[in-house]
Design a protein around this motif. Structure first.
Motif, mmCIF file in Angstrom:
data_model
loop_
_atom_site.group_PDB
_atom_site.id
_atom_site.type_symbol
_atom_site.label_atom_id
_atom_site.label_comp_id
_atom_site.label_asym_id
_atom_site.label_seq_id
_atom_site.Cartn_x
_atom_site.Cartn_y
_atom_site.Cartn_z
ATOM 1 N N THR A 27 0.831 -1.177 -0.012
ATOM 2 C CA THR A 27 -0.059 0.178 -0.023
ATOM 3 C C THR A 27 1.006 1.321 0.012
ATOM 4 O O THR A 27 1.725 1.264 0.873
ATOM 5 N N ALA A 28 0.601 2.123 -1.012
ATOM 6 C CA ALA A 28 1.552 3.361 -0.941
ATOM 7 C C ALA A 28 0.678 4.461 -0.958
ATOM 8 O O ALA A 28 -0.704 4.399 -1.372
ATOM 9 N N THR A 29 0.808 5.694 -0.345
ATOM 10 C CA THR A 29 0.056 6.772 -0.252
ATOM 11 C C THR A 29 0.725 8.052 -0.873
ATOM 12 O O THR A 29 2.088 7.969 -0.848
ATOM 13 N N GLY A 30 0.155 9.046 -1.196
ATOM 14 C CA GLY A 30 0.653 10.319 -1.900
ATOM 15 C C GLY A 30 1.537 10.062 -2.930
ATOM 16 O O GLY A 30 2.604 10.272 -2.873
ATOM 17 N N ILE A 31 1.161 9.467 -3.816
ATOM 18 C CA ILE A 31 1.747 9.173 -5.188
ATOM 19 C C ILE A 31 1.572 10.339 -6.023
ATOM 20 O O ILE A 31 0.377 10.543 -6.563
ATOM 21 N N PRO A 32 2.600 11.015 -6.594
ATOM 22 C CA PRO A 32 2.688 11.998 -7.226
ATOM 23 C C PRO A 32 2.447 11.560 -8.786
ATOM 24 O O PRO A 32 3.152 10.945 -9.366
ATOM 25 N N LEU A 33 1.760 12.007 -9.479
ATOM 26 C CA LEU A 33 1.363 11.826 -10.784
ATOM 27 C C LEU A 33 2.312 12.304 -11.889
ATOM 28 O O LEU A 33 2.543 11.915 -13.042
ATOM 29 N N ARG A 34 2.891 13.433 -11.575
ATOM 30 C CA ARG A 34 4.022 13.960 -12.337
ATOM 31 C C ARG A 34 5.276 13.973 -12.119
ATOM 32 O O ARG A 34 6.069 14.630 -12.251
#
Length: 277
Positions: free
Chosen positions: A122-129
């Motif tokens: 589980t990962a949190t705070g995933i930046p799309l850029r």
């Protein structure tokens, strides 16, 4: 002329009289238009809601495939690797903001640095850029054969391993006083400072079960490997971006807890094997 038919006097023009309204003659056009406005707004609101739902559905259909492809490429996994991806929360606001709140990745069978097991991350705070993850952690479940391989470099005599929660039963042989003796060790696994720990509970030597105190009494310093907690580094068998935080036996599986360095998304070196001191 007869007075039977009296003539009514004309209305006095100085006095106000109510106006009679003839039914069917009222102009209802303006009120009707006004009554239609709420319905028009309601229809527009419903259409907008349907568009939002459709966009959310499309996002949820497309995003997992994109993430799966990126993970498989980064970890150099087989193209047909089974990997389930699930995003948490409502996606549209997250996509607009350019940051996903939470991603859950799971696989029933995946191989990383030679270790094969079921993974759940589980990962949190995933930046799309682009950028580091805010946090990530997960578990890897392996069977007794994989755990045996993982502990192969231990000083303990481990030739085979059987898992009986919450312990592991290691079997092997030792050379004691010039004689090879079959030994079976009951061990409780754990983790410390990123290493695997194995704490002896008891030992069976030549068919005789001895606890730690009895081993010390009989063999003194020679019994140290069988009475003291052993610590084993496995960092070189995991990607450098993964740190072991826990190890326990559940049923017939070993459950390994790992913490993931958020920079693993931007630093390729963290995907390479770690280093043991």
């Amino acid at each position: 002329m007869s007075d039977d038919n009296h003539t009514l006097p004309y209305p006095d023009s100085a006095v106000e009289h109510p106006t009679l309204v003839i039914p069917g003659k009222v102009d209802a056009a303006v009120p009707a238009k006004r009554r239609r406005w709420p319905w028009v707004l309601l229809v527009l609101a419903v259409l907008l809601a349907l568009l939002v739902v459709a966009a959310e559905f499309i996002a949820r259909s497309v995003l997992p495939g994109i993430v799966r492809g990126m993970v498989i490429e980064q970890l150099d996994l087989p193209a047909d690797q089974q990997l389930d991806v699930e995003a948490g929360g409502i996606l549209l606001p997250q996509l607009i903001a350019g940051r996903l709140d939470e991603l859950h990745l799971s696989s029933d069978r995946v191989t990383l640095e030679g270790i094969t097991g079921a993974a759940d991350v589980t990962a949190t705070g995933i930046p799309l850029r682009g950028g580091d993850l805010a946090s990530a952690n997960g578990t890897v479940r392996i069977d007794q054969a994989e755990l045996t391989t993982l502990l192969a470099r231990s000083e303990l005599p481990i030739e085979s391993l059987a898992l009986e929660a919450p312990n592991a039963i290691a079997s092997g042989s030792i050379n004691l006083f010039g004689t090879s003796i079959d030994v079976s060790l009951t061990l409780t696994p754990g983790a410390k400072d990123g290493d695997v720990t194995m704490t002896p509970v008891s030992a069976t030597l030549g068919g005789v079960v001895l606890d730690a105190q009895q081993l010390n009494d009989r063999f003194g310093s020679l019994a140290a490997p069988f009475t003291q907690t052993q610590q084993l580094c496995i960092a070189d068998q995991l990607p450098a971006g993964l740190t072991l935080t826990g190890l326990k036996i559940e049923g017939t599986e070993a459950v390994i807890d790992v913490d993931v360095n958020g920079a693993i998304a931007t630093d390729p070196a963290l995907l390479d094997p770690g280093v043991c001191p």
